[in-house]
Design a protein around this motif. Structure first.
Motif, mmCIF file in Angstrom:
data_model
loop_
_atom_site.group_PDB
_atom_site.id
_atom_site.type_symbol
_atom_site.label_atom_id
_atom_site.label_comp_id
_atom_site.label_asym_id
_atom_site.label_seq_id
_atom_site.Cartn_x
_atom_site.Cartn_y
_atom_site.Cartn_z
ATOM 1 N N ASP A 1 0.816 -1.211 0.000
ATOM 2 C CA ASP A 1 0.000 0.000 0.000
ATOM 3 C C ASP A 1 0.853 1.264 0.000
ATOM 4 O OD1 ASP A 1 -2.612 1.098 -0.082
ATOM 5 O OD2 ASP A 1 -2.469 1.633 2.037
ATOM 6 N N LEU A 2 2.123 1.143 0.375
ATOM 7 C CA LEU A 2 3.034 2.286 0.294
ATOM 8 C C LEU A 2 3.516 2.526 -1.133
ATOM 9 C CD1 LEU A 2 5.188 1.757 3.522
ATOM 10 C CD2 LEU A 2 3.494 3.553 3.111
ATOM 11 N N GLY A 3 3.322 1.515 -2.013
ATOM 12 C CA GLY A 3 3.661 1.732 -3.415
ATOM 13 C C GLY A 3 4.679 0.788 -4.009
ATOM 14 N N ILE A 4 4.947 -0.353 -3.345
ATOM 15 C CA ILE A 4 5.877 -1.340 -3.890
ATOM 16 C C ILE A 4 5.083 -2.553 -4.356
ATOM 17 C CG2 ILE A 4 7.807 -2.893 -3.412
ATOM 18 C CD1 ILE A 4 8.869 -0.902 -1.427
ATOM 19 N N GLY A 5 5.150 -2.840 -5.648
ATOM 20 C CA GLY A 5 4.476 -3.999 -6.216
ATOM 21 C C GLY A 5 5.480 -5.067 -6.597
ATOM 22 N N GLN A 6 5.018 -6.303 -6.659
ATOM 23 C CA GLN A 6 5.902 -7.418 -6.993
ATOM 24 C C GLN A 6 5.231 -8.341 -7.993
ATOM 25 O OE1 GLN A 6 7.139 -9.801 -3.653
ATOM 26 N NE2 GLN A 6 8.326 -11.226 -4.893
ATOM 27 N N VAL A 7 5.968 -8.689 -9.048
ATOM 28 C CA VAL A 7 5.564 -9.751 -9.967
ATOM 29 C C VAL A 7 6.417 -10.953 -9.593
ATOM 30 C CG1 VAL A 7 5.358 -10.478 -12.364
ATOM 31 C CG2 VAL A 7 4.977 -8.082 -11.758
ATOM 32 N N ALA A 8 5.819 -11.887 -8.859
ATOM 33 C CA ALA A 8 6.575 -12.957 -8.224
ATOM 34 C C ALA A 8 7.012 -14.019 -9.228
ATOM 35 C CB ALA A 8 5.737 -13.606 -7.124
ATOM 36 N N GLU A 9 8.079 -14.710 -8.885
ATOM 37 C CA GLU A 9 8.517 -15.858 -9.672
ATOM 38 C C GLU A 9 7.400 -16.901 -9.711
ATOM 39 O OE1 GLU A 9 12.084 -19.241 -9.669
ATOM 40 O OE2 GLU A 9 12.057 -17.648 -8.163
ATOM 41 N N GLY A 10 7.155 -17.459 -10.888
ATOM 42 C CA GLY A 10 6.097 -18.451 -11.019
ATOM 43 C C GLY A 10 4.713 -17.859 -11.190
ATOM 44 N N ARG A 11 4.639 -16.526 -11.303
ATOM 45 C CA ARG A 11 3.423 -15.776 -11.640
ATOM 46 C C ARG A 11 2.425 -15.677 -10.491
ATOM 47 N NH1 ARG A 11 5.351 -17.962 -16.480
ATOM 48 N NH2 ARG A 11 4.377 -19.989 -16.359
ATOM 49 N N GLN A 12 2.136 -16.793 -9.794
ATOM 50 C CA GLN A 12 1.296 -16.752 -8.589
ATOM 51 C C GLN A 12 -0.072 -16.111 -8.829
ATOM 52 O OE1 GLN A 12 2.473 -18.403 -5.925
ATOM 53 N NE2 GLN A 12 4.346 -18.793 -7.072
ATOM 54 N N ILE A 13 -0.680 -16.436 -9.949
ATOM 55 C CA ILE A 13 -2.047 -15.975 -10.199
ATOM 56 C C ILE A 13 -3.031 -16.867 -9.432
ATOM 57 C CG2 ILE A 13 -1.497 -15.021 -12.466
ATOM 58 C CD1 ILE A 13 -2.787 -17.627 -13.619
ATOM 59 N N PHE A 14 -4.303 -16.468 -9.424
ATOM 60 C CA PHE A 14 -5.361 -17.285 -8.827
ATOM 61 C C PHE A 14 -6.000 -18.101 -9.956
ATOM 62 C CE2 PHE A 14 -5.038 -13.418 -6.232
ATOM 63 C CZ PHE A 14 -4.754 -13.981 -4.991
ATOM 64 N N PRO B 1 1.461 0.799 -8.298
ATOM 65 C CA PRO B 1 2.754 0.897 -7.610
ATOM 66 C C PRO B 1 3.614 2.035 -8.153
ATOM 67 C CG PRO B 1 2.845 -0.830 -9.248
ATOM 68 C CD PRO B 1 1.417 -0.340 -9.234
ATOM 69 N N ASP B 2 4.496 2.526 -7.294
ATOM 70 C CA ASP B 2 5.536 3.460 -7.723
ATOM 71 C C ASP B 2 6.810 2.711 -8.098
ATOM 72 O OD1 ASP B 2 3.957 5.762 -7.162
ATOM 73 O OD2 ASP B 2 4.405 5.515 -5.034
ATOM 74 N N LEU B 3 6.958 1.504 -7.560
ATOM 75 C CA LEU B 3 8.114 0.639 -7.814
ATOM 76 C C LEU B 3 7.600 -0.770 -8.050
ATOM 77 C CD1 LEU B 3 11.137 -0.324 -7.645
ATOM 78 C CD2 LEU B 3 10.849 -0.368 -5.164
ATOM 79 N N ILE B 4 8.038 -1.387 -9.154
ATOM 80 C CA ILE B 4 7.686 -2.782 -9.437
ATOM 81 C C ILE B 4 8.947 -3.632 -9.370
ATOM 82 C CG2 ILE B 4 6.812 -4.436 -11.122
ATOM 83 C CD1 ILE B 4 5.011 -2.374 -12.243
ATOM 84 N N MET B 5 8.852 -4.752 -8.653
ATOM 85 C CA MET B 5 9.944 -5.718 -8.590
ATOM 86 C C MET B 5 9.549 -6.954 -9.400
ATOM 87 S SD MET B 5 11.187 -5.379 -4.619
ATOM 88 C CE MET B 5 9.677 -6.069 -3.925
ATOM 89 N N PHE B 6 10.344 -7.269 -10.407
ATOM 90 C CA PHE B 6 10.122 -8.454 -11.241
ATOM 91 C C PHE B 6 11.092 -9.543 -10.800
ATOM 92 C CE2 PHE B 6 8.560 -5.064 -13.984
ATOM 93 C CZ PHE B 6 7.465 -5.633 -14.618
ATOM 94 N N ASP B 7 10.555 -10.704 -10.424
ATOM 95 C CA ASP B 7 11.393 -11.821 -10.001
ATOM 96 C C ASP B 7 11.312 -12.930 -11.052
ATOM 97 O OD1 ASP B 7 12.970 -13.571 -8.621
ATOM 98 O OD2 ASP B 7 11.647 -13.790 -6.886
ATOM 99 N N GLU B 8 12.362 -13.053 -11.857
ATOM 100 C CA GLU B 8 12.473 -14.063 -12.914
ATOM 101 C C GLU B 8 11.244 -14.075 -13.829
ATOM 102 O OE1 GLU B 8 15.202 -15.389 -13.419
ATOM 103 O OE2 GLU B 8 16.279 -15.754 -11.553
ATOM 104 N N PRO B 9 10.902 -12.948 -14.444
ATOM 105 C CA PRO B 9 9.664 -12.896 -15.233
ATOM 106 C C PRO B 9 9.682 -13.730 -16.508
ATOM 107 C CG PRO B 9 10.918 -10.866 -15.503
ATOM 108 C CD PRO B 9 11.578 -11.641 -14.399
ATOM 109 N N SER B 10 10.866 -14.026 -17.063
ATOM 110 C CA SER B 10 10.901 -14.765 -18.330
ATOM 111 C C SER B 10 10.977 -16.275 -18.137
ATOM 112 C CB SER B 10 12.096 -14.303 -19.179
ATOM 113 O OG SER B 10 13.311 -14.835 -18.678
ATOM 114 N N LEU B 11 10.975 -16.731 -16.888
ATOM 115 C CA LEU B 11 11.140 -18.153 -16.601
ATOM 116 C C LEU B 11 10.035 -18.973 -17.269
ATOM 117 C CD1 LEU B 11 13.051 -19.937 -14.877
ATOM 118 C CD2 LEU B 11 11.330 -19.842 -13.069
ATOM 119 N N GLY B 12 10.444 -19.937 -18.095
ATOM 120 C CA GLY B 12 9.495 -20.840 -18.729
ATOM 121 C C GLY B 12 8.823 -20.305 -19.975
#
Length: 234
Positions: free
Chosen positions: A75-88, A153-164
């Motif tokens: 909620d402070l503005g840091i978003g994350q695109v997690a490894e493995g996508r982690q969608i629902f 977000p003001d900052l996005i963190m991508f963790d291994e987005p191209s995996l697979g």
């Protein structure tokens, strides 16, 4: 925008991060490079509030955030695109995107953000009522990025987005990351495709055994003989 200072992190008795210090400037892309087990994901999780560091400081927009719960950090503005996508997987594409806007900062203007995400990912617009688990790997990654953007977000963190992903989809992914950067988004990129990430990063850090062993511009590290030998096979 983000400053990490002397960060230590442990899993039980095993030290994952050892005195990590780095800076992420607003509006820039920062790459974090290292072999498997170097501490890259641990660093991302410490910044996002998933893991609590044993020592050190994490400051975001001049506020100390080390140890804060992840929903507060988000909620402070840091978003994350997690490894493995982690969608629902059982929710629809539409519902997954709506889940990204539940935090307080995202509620105002959520409709405009939603339209922007669908403009960025037109394939998602065609699949809004489809279960997310039935999407292709590339479409799921688009959904994961779109859901993150819904949180404004003001900052996005991508963790291994191209995996697979296939080579063609990797190219599309990096096109999207470059487009976000061109719009002024601040990005932290942890990526197995070292050459591609260094080409788009203004700043980069090399992690080994939980320590920063090298830092500089993406261009400089791309030309560094040690980086070429260790990560580029040259």
């Amino acid at each position: 925008m983000l400053t990490v200072s002397d960060l230590d992190l442990y899993y039980g008795d095993a030290q994952a991060l050892d005195g990590v210090t780095l800076q992420v400037a607003a509006g820039q892309t920062t790459a974090i490079v290292g072999a498997n087990g170097a501490g890259k994901t641990s660093l991302i999780r410490a910044i996002s509030g998933i893991l609590k560091p044993a020592r050190g400081s994490i400051r975001f927009k001049d506020r100390e955030i080390a140890g804060l719960p992840s929903h507060v950090v988000c909620d402070l503005g840091i978003g994350q695109v997690a490894e493995g996508r982690q969608i629902f997987p059982t929710l629809s594409v539409r519902e997954n995107l709506e889940m990204g806007a539940v935090i307080p900062r995202a509620r105002a203007g959520a409709r405009q953000t939603y339209d922007r995400v669908l403009d960025l990912f037109p394939r998602l617009r065609e699949r809004l009522d489809q279960a997310a688990g039935t999407l292709s790997g590339g479409e799921q990654q688009m959904l994961a990025i779109g859901r993150c953007l819904m949180g404004k977000p003001d900052l996005i963190m991508f963790d291994e987005p191209s995996l697979g992903l296939s080579p063609a989809l990797v190219q599309e992914l990096f096109r999207i990351i470059r487009a976000l950067a061109a719009d002024g988004m601040t990005i932290i990129l942890v990526e197995q495709n070292v050459a591609a990430s260094l080409r788009i990063a203004q700043t980069a850090y090399v992690l080994e055994n939980g320590r920063v062993v090298l830092s500089g511009t993406g261009e400089a590290l791309l030309a560094d003989p040690a980086v070429k030998q260790a990560y580029l096979g040259l």
